[in-house]
Design a protein around this motif. Structure first.
Motif, PDB file in Angstrom:
ATOM      1  N   TYR A 145       1.874   6.362  -1.453  1.00 47.39           N
ATOM      2  CA  TYR A 145       2.642   5.228  -0.391  1.00 47.39           C
ATOM      3  C   TYR A 145       3.173   6.047   0.765  1.00 47.39           C
ATOM      4  CZ  TYR A 145       4.888   1.069   1.375  1.00 47.39           C
ATOM      5  OH  TYR A 145       5.833   0.116   1.960  1.00 47.39           O
ATOM      6  N   ALA A 146       3.855   6.946   0.238  1.00 48.86           N
ATOM      7  CA  ALA A 146       4.748   7.884   1.457  1.00 48.86           C
ATOM      8  C   ALA A 146       4.002   8.355   2.623  1.00 48.86           C
ATOM      9  CB  ALA A 146       5.481   8.665   0.691  1.00 48.86           C
ATOM     10  N   ILE A 147       2.811   8.713   2.439  1.00 48.51           N
ATOM     11  CA  ILE A 147       1.820   9.128   3.462  1.00 48.51           C
ATOM     12  C   ILE A 147       1.434   8.364   4.632  1.00 48.51           C
ATOM     13  CG2 ILE A 147      -0.480  10.254   3.860  1.00 48.51           C
ATOM     14  CD1 ILE A 147      -0.419  10.995   0.980  1.00 48.51           C
ATOM     15  N   ALA A 148       1.301   6.991   4.311  1.00 51.33           N
ATOM     16  CA  ALA A 148       0.952   6.088   5.274  1.00 51.33           C
ATOM     17  C   ALA A 148       1.150   4.525   4.934  1.00 51.33           C
ATOM     18  CB  ALA A 148      -0.562   6.248   5.747  1.00 51.33           C
ATOM     19  N   GLY A 149       1.887   4.506   3.817  1.00 52.32           N
ATOM     20  CA  GLY A 149       2.106   2.927   3.587  1.00 52.32           C
ATOM     21  C   GLY A 149       0.927   2.515   2.759  1.00 52.32           C
ATOM     22  N   PHE A 150      -0.046   2.952   2.204  1.00 54.15           N
ATOM     23  CA  PHE A 150      -1.185   2.250   1.605  1.00 54.15           C
ATOM     24  C   PHE A 150      -0.685   2.316   0.092  1.00 54.15           C
ATOM     25  CE2 PHE A 150      -5.109   1.137   0.109  1.00 54.15           C
ATOM     26  CZ  PHE A 150      -5.943   1.013   1.165  1.00 54.15           C
ATOM     27  N   PRO A 151      -0.548   1.085  -0.417  1.00 54.18           N
ATOM     28  CA  PRO A 151      -0.074   0.982  -1.801  1.00 54.18           C
ATOM     29  C   PRO A 151      -0.928   0.973  -2.823  1.00 54.18           C
ATOM     30  CG  PRO A 151      -0.774  -1.293  -0.903  1.00 54.18           C
ATOM     31  CD  PRO A 151      -0.905  -0.429   0.287  1.00 54.18           C
ATOM     32  N   TYR A 279      -5.067  -1.272   8.379  1.00 47.62           N
ATOM     33  CA  TYR A 279      -5.864  -0.942   7.016  1.00 47.62           C
ATOM     34  C   TYR A 279      -6.501   0.277   7.100  1.00 47.62           C
ATOM     35  CZ  TYR A 279      -9.003  -0.728   3.449  1.00 47.62           C
ATOM     36  OH  TYR A 279     -10.126  -0.458   2.257  1.00 47.62           O
ATOM     37  N   ASN A 280      -7.321   0.327   8.294  1.00 50.57           N
ATOM     38  CA  ASN A 280      -8.100   1.591   8.399  1.00 50.57           C
ATOM     39  C   ASN A 280      -7.352   2.761   8.886  1.00 50.57           C
ATOM     40  OD1 ASN A 280     -10.740   0.543   7.851  1.00 50.57           O
ATOM     41  ND2 ASN A 280     -11.575   0.569   9.840  1.00 50.57           N
ATOM     42  N   GLU A 281      -6.473   2.477   9.535  1.00 53.10           N
ATOM     43  CA  GLU A 281      -5.454   3.742   9.972  1.00 53.10           C
ATOM     44  C   GLU A 281      -4.807   4.260   8.777  1.00 53.10           C
ATOM     45  OE1 GLU A 281      -2.876   2.230  12.985  1.00 53.10           O
ATOM     46  OE2 GLU A 281      -4.300   1.819  14.461  1.00 53.10           O
ATOM     47  N   SER A 282      -4.294   3.544   7.847  1.00 48.80           N
ATOM     48  CA  SER A 282      -3.521   3.807   6.694  1.00 48.80           C
ATOM     49  C   SER A 282      -4.552   4.402   5.866  1.00 48.80           C
ATOM     50  CB  SER A 282      -2.821   2.694   6.002  1.00 48.80           C
ATOM     51  OG  SER A 282      -1.930   2.998   4.976  1.00 48.80           O
ATOM     52  N   HIS A 283      -5.751   3.849   5.654  1.00 47.11           N
ATOM     53  CA  HIS A 283      -6.764   4.653   4.604  1.00 47.11           C
ATOM     54  C   HIS A 283      -7.086   5.881   5.191  1.00 47.11           C
ATOM     55  CE1 HIS A 283     -10.727   4.920   2.821  1.00 47.11           C
ATOM     56  NE2 HIS A 283     -10.322   3.791   2.040  1.00 47.11           N
ATOM     57  N   ILE A 284      -7.260   6.106   6.323  1.00 47.72           N
ATOM     58  CA  ILE A 284      -7.806   7.239   6.824  1.00 47.72           C
ATOM     59  C   ILE A 284      -6.788   8.471   6.718  1.00 47.72           C
ATOM     60  CG2 ILE A 284      -8.470   8.757   8.956  1.00 47.72           C
ATOM     61  CD1 ILE A 284      -9.782   6.044  10.205  1.00 47.72           C
ATOM     62  N   ARG A 285      -5.361   8.251   6.927  1.00 45.67           N
ATOM     63  CA  ARG A 285      -4.573   8.930   6.772  1.00 45.67           C
ATOM     64  C   ARG A 285      -4.100   9.317   5.242  1.00 45.67           C
ATOM     65  NH1 ARG A 285       0.688   6.666   9.567  1.00 45.67           N
ATOM     66  NH2 ARG A 285       1.457   8.629   8.760  1.00 45.67           N
ATOM     67  N   THR A 286      -4.360   8.522   4.599  1.00 46.61           N
ATOM     68  CA  THR A 286      -4.391   8.789   3.113  1.00 46.61           C
ATOM     69  C   THR A 286      -5.563   9.333   2.527  1.00 46.61           C
ATOM     70  OG1 THR A 286      -2.861   6.559   2.758  1.00 46.61           O
ATOM     71  CG2 THR A 286      -3.643   7.759   0.796  1.00 46.61           C
ATOM     72  N   ARG A 287      -6.625   9.064   2.769  1.00 48.26           N
ATOM     73  CA  ARG A 287      -7.847   9.768   2.572  1.00 48.26           C
ATOM     74  C   ARG A 287      -8.005  11.358   2.807  1.00 48.26           C
ATOM     75  NH1 ARG A 287     -11.401   7.024   4.906  1.00 48.26           N
ATOM     76  NH2 ARG A 287     -12.442   8.815   6.192  1.00 48.26           N
ATOM     77  N   ASN A 288      -7.201  11.692   3.993  1.00 45.44           N
ATOM     78  CA  ASN A 288      -7.253  12.840   4.537  1.00 45.44           C
ATOM     79  C   ASN A 288      -6.696  13.935   3.655  1.00 45.44           C
ATOM     80  OD1 ASN A 288      -5.445  14.969   6.300  1.00 45.44           O
ATOM     81  ND2 ASN A 288      -7.585  14.635   7.144  1.00 45.44           N
ATOM     82  N   THR A 289      -5.981  13.290   2.456  1.00 47.62           N
ATOM     83  CA  THR A 289      -5.346  14.254   1.581  1.00 47.62           C
ATOM     84  C   THR A 289      -6.401  15.011   0.907  1.00 47.62           C
ATOM     85  OG1 THR A 289      -3.683  12.666   1.198  1.00 47.62           O
ATOM     86  CG2 THR A 289      -4.027  14.220  -0.878  1.00 47.62           C
ATOM     87  N   ILE A 290      -7.801  14.361   0.673  1.00 49.95           N
ATOM     88  CA  ILE A 290      -8.859  15.118  -0.235  1.00 49.95           C
ATOM     89  C   ILE A 290      -9.205  16.150   0.718  1.00 49.95           C
ATOM     90  CG2 ILE A 290     -10.658  13.404   0.377  1.00 49.95           C
ATOM     91  CD1 ILE A 290     -10.294  15.122  -2.959  1.00 49.95           C
TER      92      ILE A 290
END
Length: 376
Positions: A145-151, A279-290
């Motif tokens: 959640y701290a990365i891009a606010g995706f719960p 949603y997409n912006e948060s999803h992409i930033r969070t998924r960048n972790t992998i």
């Protein structure tokens, strides 16, 4: 099902030579050997040099030695048997240099045949630690959640290709990926701290990411990685957890190659509203972790970014072993070290075709957009 490499005969010949040397009881057949002095690198190298050469710190290697020492044996009864520590250092050196067994053997002071055998033995011994160091149980919702606010994110998933030499002609084309190279398509899941939660290293390069995910449960198609590692620890764990709701009302995030599920959320292909865009912006930033996790993994162990010339079962063992070592490095808070060899840039970034699966269920995603991102 076991796949054999095209030059398996060469590896088998080396192993036969080594076995003959160690087991022959006929003195007249023994050739006088010149044994090279084995250096105690734990003493002669400082901490930085040691980590650069072996990709792990001295303390991490000591921990690893304690854990796998029961599985490693000194093969020769003579005075020049290779100690468990030197076996570990040889394997780590191989992971750092790729497939240059000659350099690895010279560095430790053993024959090429012994180096080949030790890499295989140590890799399988480290792979036995998979259940201890690679787990999807760890809670990390707040970190994501701290990365891009995706719960409520439990992990992010993707596939990465590991180059291999062409297997035999009977099954070789199964391993040819969309770029024309031979590879394994390895499914990985990580947490927000770049630690692996799940690794599946059994599918040929022609396999689609969604196919791998859909068959990674106990009811699906199942291949045994290698006899020394319990199969249900890493081949089937992921989807079993998802289908049984054991992610505790949390989600995996994946790209558009995956079907949208209540437990696996993918991007919206054509966002139109502000909520969908957020949603997409948060999803992409969070998924960048992998993607970052895979990059760190391959830079620490360049063997994964180069073409491996081993039997398929041994390649799988190396992949699982390095995923365990990656997590050990993260647990020890080791800084990322530069690769000692050249790694091709984005060699295996293969874009999967976007699928439109009739089994996709976007209800959970729609609810999340409406109840959370549309209110921001």
């Amino acid at each position: 099902m076991e796949y054999l490499s095209s030059d398996e005969s060469d590896m088998e010949l080396l192993e036969m030579i080594d076995e003959f040397d160690e087991e022959s009881e006929s003195e007249e057949n023994l050739i006088q050997k010149v044994y090279k002095a084995r250096v105690d690198y734990m003493i002669v190298l400082n901490n930085y040099e040691f980590t650069y050469r072996f990709r792990l710190s001295k303390s991490a290697v000591r921990e690893l030695l304690d854990l796998i020492n029961p599985y490693l044996k000194v093969k020769s009864p003579r005075n020049h048997g290779i100690s468990p520590l030197h076996q570990i250092l040889l394997a780590l050196r191989f992971y750092a240099l790729g497939t240059m067994l000659v350099s690895v053997a010279d560095f430790i002071g053993v024959s090429i045949a012994s180096a080949s055998r030790i890499v295989n033995d140590v890799s399988k011994a480290i792979a036995k630690l998979y259940p201890r160091f690679v787990s999807i149980e760890r809670h990390c919702n707040e970190e994501f959640y701290a990365i891009a606010g995706f719960p409520r994110v439990r992990g992010v998933i993707d596939g990465t290709h590991i180059l291999i030499q062409s297997p035999n002609s009977n099954i070789g084309e199964e391993f040819r990926n969309r770029k024309g190279s031979f590879s394994l398509n390895v499914q990985v899941v990580c947490d927000a701290s770049l630690r692996f939660q799940n690794v599946v290293a059994r599918w040929p390069g022609s396999s689609h990411d969604a196919t791998i995910f859909n068959h990674s449960d106990l009811k699906g198609t199942f291949f045994k990685l290698f006899a020394t590692v319990p199969s249900n620890n890493h081949c089937s764990l992921l989807t079993e957890y998802c289908e049984q709701g054991r992610l505790a009302n949390s989600w995996l995030l994946g790209d558009s190659a995956y079907p949208c599920k209540p437990y696996l959320l993918t991007p919206i292909l054509n966002p139109t509203t502000r909520g969908e865009q957020l949603y997409n912006e948060s999803h992409i930033r969070t998924r960048n972790t992998i993607e970052r996790c895979i990059g760190v993994w391959k830079r620490r162990f360049p063997v994964l970014a180069l073409k491996m010339r081993l039997k398929l079962e041994n390649i799988q063992a190396v992949i699982i072993a390095t995923s365990v070592l990656h997590n050990i490095a993260r647990c020890h808070n080791l800084e990322e070290v530069d690769a000692e060899v050249h790694i091709p840039n984005d060699e295996m970034n293969i874009d999967e075709e976007i699928i439109h699966s009739p089994s996709s269920d976007a209800t959970e995603r729609r609810t999340l957009v409406d109840s959370w991102f549309s209110t921001l």
